[in-house]
Enzyme design. Structure first.
Site, PDB file in Angstrom:
ATOM      1  N   ARG A 174      11.045 -18.339 -41.991  1.00  0.00           N
ATOM      2  CA  ARG A 174       9.856 -17.669 -41.454  1.00  0.00           C
ATOM      3  C   ARG A 174       9.945 -16.144 -41.571  1.00  0.00           C
ATOM      4  O   ARG A 174       9.479 -15.408 -40.715  1.00  0.00           O
ATOM      5  CB  ARG A 174       9.602 -18.080 -39.998  1.00  0.00           C
ATOM      6  CG  ARG A 174       9.407 -19.576 -39.793  1.00  0.00           C
ATOM      7  CD  ARG A 174       8.194 -20.098 -40.554  1.00  0.00           C
ATOM      8  NE  ARG A 174       8.102 -21.551 -40.436  1.00  0.00           N
ATOM      9  CZ  ARG A 174       8.576 -22.420 -41.335  1.00  0.00           C
ATOM     10  NH1 ARG A 174       9.161 -21.972 -42.453  1.00  0.00           N
ATOM     11  NH2 ARG A 174       8.459 -23.712 -41.168  1.00  0.00           N
ATOM     12  N   SER A 224       2.242 -23.566 -34.907  1.00  0.00           N
ATOM     13  CA  SER A 224       3.570 -23.618 -34.303  1.00  0.00           C
ATOM     14  C   SER A 224       3.848 -22.306 -33.579  1.00  0.00           C
ATOM     15  O   SER A 224       3.817 -21.242 -34.181  1.00  0.00           O
ATOM     16  CB  SER A 224       4.591 -23.791 -35.415  1.00  0.00           C
ATOM     17  OG  SER A 224       5.443 -24.824 -35.141  1.00  0.00           O
ATOM     18  N   GLU A 294       7.211 -17.718 -33.363  1.00  0.00           N
ATOM     19  CA  GLU A 294       6.887 -17.795 -34.783  1.00  0.00           C
ATOM     20  C   GLU A 294       5.525 -17.157 -35.007  1.00  0.00           C
ATOM     21  O   GLU A 294       5.278 -16.518 -36.021  1.00  0.00           O
ATOM     22  CB  GLU A 294       6.866 -19.250 -35.243  1.00  0.00           C
ATOM     23  CG  GLU A 294       6.460 -19.442 -36.688  1.00  0.00           C
ATOM     24  CD  GLU A 294       6.548 -20.897 -37.122  1.00  0.00           C
ATOM     25  OE1 GLU A 294       5.574 -21.379 -37.730  1.00  0.00           O
ATOM     26  OE2 GLU A 294       7.574 -21.539 -36.862  1.00  0.00           O
TER      27      GLU A 294
END
EC number: 1.3.1.98
Length: 303
Positions: A174, A224, A294
């Site tokens: 990420r 998410s 995230e």
């Protein structure tokens, strides 16, 4: 700042620019305050023109993609916000797919499928843009953008166009170099492998069915919320802490998947951020595990 905004508007009359535009119209959470200026360029020259005018008028610049994994604070964003969704061309040549930053990842995976190209099946249900996917090395179901991306064309803070290779983008979980250097992703090049169209479609359909079964697609959300901590899975941790279904204002830990926070109606960005902080504190207190967001969180902080 009003004089700076007026000067900026004067210099960009040919570009679609809105003033005091609510970003809740664009975010997947349906929350977020206004942008002083919101520009929707349709070409790279327009993006470069916007950067020149913003710098001349000392306006801060924020670039967002499809706003699917994003929370904009309720006080909004100062200066200029650029959304690249009008730059959405996708070109398939042989085993190469080139997509502009504003193209959807879903549409890009469909374009790959149409050319019987395999490698982007994992992305068939990711609602973000190509630019956003490169920015955060988006991934799902065992695949990441960095697995298939060979290079990205970027616009530097000095308004220069450069091409960075996969290695130069310094991908990790990420993360990409773009998060650190302030550049703007203009397009991405993916190198795929020839596959069998029905097999590719079967995999895409399988992952989309799994996504629909497990994720709360029926409500607005930011996707998410937390990165996966080493040695743990976010959803089960939140469930074990007794937080599934916990609600603050209109924001609720999804009853379908505890790794998601959904807008059950009338949620604000503050509701989201307060709930995120509460989850982090609870998980740390109970399990001594730190949850790192995230989701990208941007915008003015309240005094």
């Amino acid at each position: 700042m009003l004089s700076q905004i007026n000067a900026f508007l004067e210099a960009n009359q040919t570009i679609n620019v809105k003033t005091n535009e609510p970003l809740s119209k664009y975010t997947f959470t349906k929350t977020g305050g206004p942008a002083d200026l919101l520009a929707l360029p349709t070409s790279v020259p327009e993006v470069r023109q916007l950067l020149v005018a913003a710098k001349q008028n000392q306006l801060p610049i924020t670039v967002i993609g499809n706003a699917s994994n994003l929370i904009v604070r309720d006080d909004g964003i100062s200066g200029l916000v650029i959304i690249l969704t009008a730059m959405d061309q996708i070109d398939v040549q042989g085993t190469t797919v080139v997509a502009q930053a504003g193209a959807g990842i879903i549409q890009t995976s469909e374009a790959a499928y149409s050319g019987s190209l395999t490698g982007l099946e994992f992305a068939a249900g990711i609602p973000g843009s190509v630019g956003g996917a490169v920015f955060m090395n988006a991934g799902a179901y065992g695949g990441e953008i960095s697995d298939v991306l060979t290079s990205a064309e970027i616009l530097t803070q000095d308004n220069e166009i450069e091409t960075l290779t996969n290695d130069e983008l310094n991908f990790s979980y990420r993360h990409s170099l773009i998060q650190e250097n302030g550049s703007i992703v203009l397009s991405a090049r993916f190198e795929m492998a020839k596959g069998v169209a029905p097999t590719i479609r079967e995999k895409m359909d399988e992952l989309n069915a799994l996504r629909a079964a497990k994720q709360p697609l029926e409500y607005p959300s930011c996707g998410s919320v937390f990165k996966r901590p080493v040695g743990h899975f976010v959803g089960p941790l939140i469930q074990k802490a007794g937080l599934q279904g916990h609600q603050i204002g209109g924001a609720q830990v999804s009853e379908k998947h505890a790794g998601f926070i959904v807008n059950r109606g009338g949620a604000t960005a503050t509701d989201y951020l307060t709930l995120i902080a509460y989850i982090q504190e609870t998980i740390w207190h109970k399990f001594e595990v730190r949850l790192e967001p995230e989701v990208r969180i941007i915008g003015k902080k309240s005094e």
